[in-house]
Each structure stands twice: as C-alpha cells, then as structure tokens.
Design a protein around this motif. Structure first.
Motif, PDB file in Angstrom:
ATOM      1  N   GLU A 329      45.073  46.603  39.254  1.00  0.00           N
ATOM      2  CA  GLU A 329      44.595  46.184  40.574  1.00  0.00           C
ATOM      3  C   GLU A 329      45.754  45.864  41.503  1.00  0.00           C
ATOM      4  O   GLU A 329      45.728  46.221  42.685  1.00  0.00           O
ATOM      5  CB  GLU A 329      43.656  44.980  40.438  1.00  0.00           C
ATOM      6  CG  GLU A 329      42.265  45.331  39.941  1.00  0.00           C
ATOM      7  CD  GLU A 329      41.181  44.606  40.721  1.00  0.00           C
ATOM      8  OE1 GLU A 329      41.364  43.427  41.044  1.00  0.00           O
ATOM      9  OE2 GLU A 329      40.144  45.247  40.999  1.00  0.00           O
ATOM     10  N   LEU A 330      46.789  45.187  40.984  1.00  0.00           N
ATOM     11  CA  LEU A 330      47.944  44.871  41.822  1.00  0.00           C
ATOM     12  C   LEU A 330      48.676  46.140  42.239  1.00  0.00           C
ATOM     13  O   LEU A 330      49.089  46.277  43.400  1.00  0.00           O
ATOM     14  CB  LEU A 330      48.891  43.928  41.083  1.00  0.00           C
ATOM     15  CG  LEU A 330      48.414  42.485  40.908  1.00  0.00           C
ATOM     16  CD1 LEU A 330      49.423  41.684  40.098  1.00  0.00           C
ATOM     17  CD2 LEU A 330      48.162  41.817  42.254  1.00  0.00           C
ATOM     18  N   TRP A 331      48.823  47.078  41.320  1.00  0.00           N
ATOM     19  CA  TRP A 331      49.475  48.338  41.682  1.00  0.00           C
ATOM     20  C   TRP A 331      48.611  49.146  42.645  1.00  0.00           C
ATOM     21  O   TRP A 331      49.124  49.791  43.563  1.00  0.00           O
ATOM     22  CB  TRP A 331      49.795  49.167  40.440  1.00  0.00           C
ATOM     23  CG  TRP A 331      51.140  48.852  39.862  1.00  0.00           C
ATOM     24  CD1 TRP A 331      51.426  48.382  38.626  1.00  0.00           C
ATOM     25  CD2 TRP A 331      52.401  48.977  40.531  1.00  0.00           C
ATOM     26  NE1 TRP A 331      52.782  48.199  38.486  1.00  0.00           N
ATOM     27  CE2 TRP A 331      53.407  48.562  39.632  1.00  0.00           C
ATOM     28  CE3 TRP A 331      52.781  49.397  41.807  1.00  0.00           C
ATOM     29  CZ2 TRP A 331      54.759  48.564  39.964  1.00  0.00           C
ATOM     30  CZ3 TRP A 331      54.140  49.391  42.142  1.00  0.00           C
ATOM     31  CH2 TRP A 331      55.103  48.980  41.227  1.00  0.00           C
ATOM     32  N   ARG A 332      47.310  49.095  42.452  1.00  0.00           N
ATOM     33  CA  ARG A 332      46.417  49.816  43.372  1.00  0.00           C
ATOM     34  C   ARG A 332      46.509  49.225  44.777  1.00  0.00           C
ATOM     35  O   ARG A 332      46.453  49.949  45.777  1.00  0.00           O
ATOM     36  CB  ARG A 332      44.982  49.758  42.850  1.00  0.00           C
ATOM     37  CG  ARG A 332      43.987  50.606  43.640  1.00  0.00           C
ATOM     38  CD  ARG A 332      42.792  50.980  42.786  1.00  0.00           C
ATOM     39  NE  ARG A 332      42.132  49.827  42.204  1.00  0.00           N
ATOM     40  CZ  ARG A 332      41.083  49.214  42.738  1.00  0.00           C
ATOM     41  NH1 ARG A 332      40.582  49.647  43.877  1.00  0.00           N
ATOM     42  NH2 ARG A 332      40.530  48.195  42.140  1.00  0.00           N
ATOM     43  N   MET A 333      46.682  47.918  44.857  1.00  0.00           N
ATOM     44  CA  MET A 333      46.828  47.253  46.150  1.00  0.00           C
ATOM     45  C   MET A 333      48.040  47.818  46.892  1.00  0.00           C
ATOM     46  O   MET A 333      47.985  48.081  48.088  1.00  0.00           O
ATOM     47  CB  MET A 333      46.974  45.744  45.932  1.00  0.00           C
ATOM     48  CG  MET A 333      47.027  44.920  47.200  1.00  0.00           C
ATOM     49  SD  MET A 333      46.714  43.172  46.857  1.00  0.00           S
ATOM     50  CE  MET A 333      48.207  42.728  45.970  1.00  0.00           C
ATOM     51  N   ARG A 334      49.141  48.008  46.163  1.00  0.00           N
ATOM     52  CA  ARG A 334      50.339  48.561  46.798  1.00  0.00           C
ATOM     53  C   ARG A 334      50.184  50.047  47.116  1.00  0.00           C
ATOM     54  O   ARG A 334      50.552  50.513  48.198  1.00  0.00           O
ATOM     55  CB  ARG A 334      51.546  48.339  45.868  1.00  0.00           C
ATOM     56  CG  ARG A 334      52.792  49.118  46.231  1.00  0.00           C
ATOM     57  CD  ARG A 334      53.336  48.759  47.618  1.00  0.00           C
ATOM     58  NE  ARG A 334      54.433  49.636  47.978  1.00  0.00           N
ATOM     59  CZ  ARG A 334      54.291  50.804  48.615  1.00  0.00           C
ATOM     60  NH1 ARG A 334      53.085  51.221  48.989  1.00  0.00           N
ATOM     61  NH2 ARG A 334      55.335  51.533  48.905  1.00  0.00           N
TER      62      ARG A 334
END
Length: 469
Positions: A329-334
C-alpha cells in the motif's frame, strides 16, 4: 536541424512497398490505430502518424528502415507509450514503428547473471521472471507494469531502487541495434568490462530512438535480497524532509530506496486510489525509506541509524510497514502519485535532478517561483539520487498566463536546477517538450557535438526527427 527537411509523404505506392517489406498483417492505417498511436502520457499532445507498423523481428525492422532512409520517410520508434517527454510522438507524420511484438525473454543465464531480452517486454514481467530465479533487475520505474524495457533503455529510465543499485546504465551490457540505414550491429560485448574503443552501448542508452532502433538487450543481473524493511517518516516542512536525505547517506548507510512525497500528492493518492492512510494535521512531507539485504539484524541497525537522523531533522513520526500488504500500500501510494495528480488538475510535469544535498534549496526555489508566477506545485520523486518530479498545477492561473507566462516560470525552474549543479531531466528524457530548454544547461559547443553524432548515425535525419534538439 530536422525542421527544415522536406520529408516524403506516404503514398499508396510507398505503403505497398512497406507492406511488402514487413508483411501486410503488420501495417495499419485505420483511423483507430492512427489515433491510438498519436499520443503518449505527455500532457495532451497529439501527432498523427501516416501509418503504424508492427514488425516482429530484426530483419523486418532493418528492411523497413533501409526503405524509409532511401525514400526520405520519417520513422518514430515507440515502446509502451508511457513516456512523459513526447519522444514517441510522430511530429512529422510518417511511420510509427511500434516494438510491441518484440516481447520475448530470450534467456536468463543464471551462471553469468545475465539475461537477453527483446525491447517489447514489459519491465515488471522481466523483473518477475528473473526474481523467480532468485535474481534482481533493479530498474523499476513507476510505470513498470506497462512500460517496455526498450523504452527504459531509450530514455535512461530509473526508479526508486537505483539509489542503491545504480541506474540502467550499469545494467545494460550489450545491444543489438538497427541503424537508420538498415545495417545491424551489436554495440558491445556480453562482459562486465569493456575497454575496446568508444562505448556505443552507453551512447545508445538515453538516445531516445534518435540513433538506432534497439532489437535485443543483454542485461546484467544481481542476487535478489532475502529481506526488506520499509519505513515512512513524517515531517512538518518539505525542507526538513529534503535536508534529511543527504544526512542519511553521511551516516554510511545506503537505503535501497529513498522517496520524497509532498502532502497534497499523498492526499490526492489516498482519494484517487482508495488507500487506507491517515494524512495527519501538521504533516506536509514524507520520506519513504527502504532497506534490503540478507541479514535482518544488519537491516534493523541501518534503520536505527536513519531514525536518529530523521529525529534530528524534525521527523515527528516513523511508521514501519509490518506486513507485505502494508508495504504494498505504501509503495502503491508513491507509484500512483502521477496518475492521481493527472486526475485532479490541469498540470505540466517537469523532471529535475540535483546533487541530493541541494534538495532543500530546490524545493524552496520551486515554491518561490510558483508564488511569483501564480502556479502551485506537487513535488515527489527519487530523493535518494536527487531526482525530483515537479507537477506544476494550474490552480488559479488564468488561461492566458498558463499559455503564455508559464514557460518563463519553467525556464526559471530549470535555471535554478542548473545553478544548483543539476540538469533538466533525471529519467524522463528530453524528447519534444524539453528540447527548447537544452541551452539552459548545455553550451552550443556541447549541443553541436551531439548534433554531429546524430548526423553520423542518421545522415538523412529520418529516425525520430524533431526530438532533443
């Protein structure tokens, strides 16, 4: 240089010769095909080709280029169409050469840690294929799920993990290239060392399809790390987050990724992509930091060093991603930030890179220039290597100012970047939209050297004309 050339328009006779050269099943002139290949991801620009061709092998590309060179028809190579500099736009019409049928992973050599791949392979599919063998190809741009590895080579593309593992230039060993005259060469050797004359492999990387068409790629691979830890630091000010970047490296640790995100970008991503993340009051910037390696104890020690640095620069909160889902999720946010900005506002994206210690001055200068010209900005990017993507938001600018005055603001942005020791593109390339700004960074002597290299490879200027210069 190419603007004064009178290119040959494609007649029914020429179309017949093209079909004979590569097979009529690979030639498209219908309205939908011409429209689909008239644009990439560069703002709202459209340039229609006269014909779209999709050869399936090197011989077909060679025959096509030889024919077009002889009769003076421009050819624009295209990968996955995810570019942000307009490099794949057929500004003079002519032939749009799609490499989408070149999609074979030819070999993965686990003994020599190399792979041979065709340029139409989607980057993420290649990353996954070598990962299944316990290996890593670390070049992973945000568009890795749709971009082609050939386009990555053409643009010198990067991604988050080049901060530790190096840019694409360090992973391309050899290239099969079709020259504009139709001749086929290999640019180097499948070796880790190369000291045999001019390095044509490196010359081709980042040349944006202006010197030749890549038809095979030999890449270096490295062992895949067994473990990784992802942490997110929150800051009240952009300058605090950017200032921490250089300080992290001065401690002697090297993250596998170090990304900067501005608050508004995160807010838009959370809304656009329905990501479960709380954007807290008073937080205006984030650093997404990843460490990887073979030993968790060593990774956690690196995290401790970084945590000390973050505290010294005013970090108010550090989140550790505990699960694979939270990491994703954090990588998808970026990775979806560019799409989120695009969905929310009229915008222009610029790609700057400076020495990482200059990031605080860059981000401050961006905001100051924006306030004078009336535009807002959302910034994010690969802070670990000084590469900041500036999304210029129209906001309250009038249509007239957006059309006529914004360019002056962009010139100031690039001048600031150059003054800080940087340059006008870190990984997006120059293409069509940045070519008018090249003189900000490069002298006429420098530009003439590049123009003359272009003439040697492409004397009739048929290959991707109108780009870079």
């Amino acid at each position: 240089m190419s603007a004064v050339i009178n290119y040959t328009k494609i007649t029914p006779e020429i179309l017949t010769r093209i079909a004979q050269a590569i097979g009529i099943e690979n030639v498209f002139t219908d309205e939908d095909s011409l429209a689909n290949y008239s644009h990439d991801e560069t703002e709202d620009l459209h340039y229609y080709p006269e014909v779209v061709v999709k050869p399936a092998n090197t011989a077909g590309v060679a025959t096509l280029l030889k024919l077009c060179n002889e009769i003076g028809v421009p050819v624009t190579p295209r990968g996955g169409g995810t570019g942000l500099s307009g490099a794949a736009l057929p500004v003079f019409g002519g032939v749009l050469l799609s490499m989408e049928k070149f999609k074979a992973i030819i070999s993965i050599d686990t003994d020599n840690l190399q792979a041979t791949v065709e340029p139409g392979v989607i980057t993420e599919e290649f990353i996954n294929a070598v990962a299944a063998e316990g290996l890593l190809y670390p070049v992973d741009p945000s568009s890795k799920g749709s971009c082609f590895i050939g386009g990555n080579v053409a643009h010198g593309s990067g991604g988050p993990r080049v901060v530790k593992y190096g840019t694409i230039r360090e992973y391309i060993l050899n290239l099969e290239v079709v020259l504009p005259t139709g001749e086929v060469i290999w640019t180097g050797a499948n070796t880790l060392k190369y000291a045999s004359g001019y390095n044509l492999t490196q010359l081709m990387i980042g040349s944006e399809g202006t010197l030749g068409v890549v038809t095979k790629i030999v890449t270096k691979l490295i062992p895949l790390a067994k473990h990784s830890v992802l942490m997110l630091g929150s800051f009240a000010e952009n300058e605090q987050a950017c200032g921490a970047v250089s300080a992290i490296f001065k401690t002697g640790v090297i993250p596998s990724a170090l990304e900067f995100m501005e608050r508004r970008g995160v807010e838009w991503v959370v809304k656009y992509d329905d990501i479960k993340f709380e954007v807290k009051d008073g937080i205006n910037a984030y650093l997404l930091i990843e460490f990887d390696g073979g030993d968790m104890d060593s990774i956690f020690k690196d995290c401790e060093h970084v945590n000390t640095v973050l505290e010294a620069f005013g970090c108010t909160d550090v989140l550790f991603a505990d699960t694979a889902q939270q990491k994703e999720e954090l990588w998808r946010m970026r990775r979806t930030m560019a799409e989120s900005v695009k969905a929310n506002s009229v915008y222009k994206e610029e790609d700057t890179v400076v020495p990482r210690a200059a990031l605080p001055q860059l981000i401050s200068g961006i905001k100051e220039i924006g306030s004078r010209y009336g535009f807002e900005s959302v910034c994010y990017g690969h802070a670990g290597d000084g590469n900041l993507h500036i999304n210029i938001i129209k906001a309250g600018m009038s249509d007239d100012d957006w059309k006529n005055k914004l360019k002056d603001g962009i010139i100031e942005l690039f001048q600031l970047t150059a003054d800080l020791g940087g340059t006008i593109s870190g990984e997006h390339g120059i293409g069509l939209v940045q070519r008018e700004f090249m003189s900000i960074k490069y002298s006429e002597v420098h530009l003439n050297l590049m123009r003359n290299i272009k003439k040697v490879f492409d004397p009739n200027s048929i290959l991707n004309p109108g780009k870079i210069f």
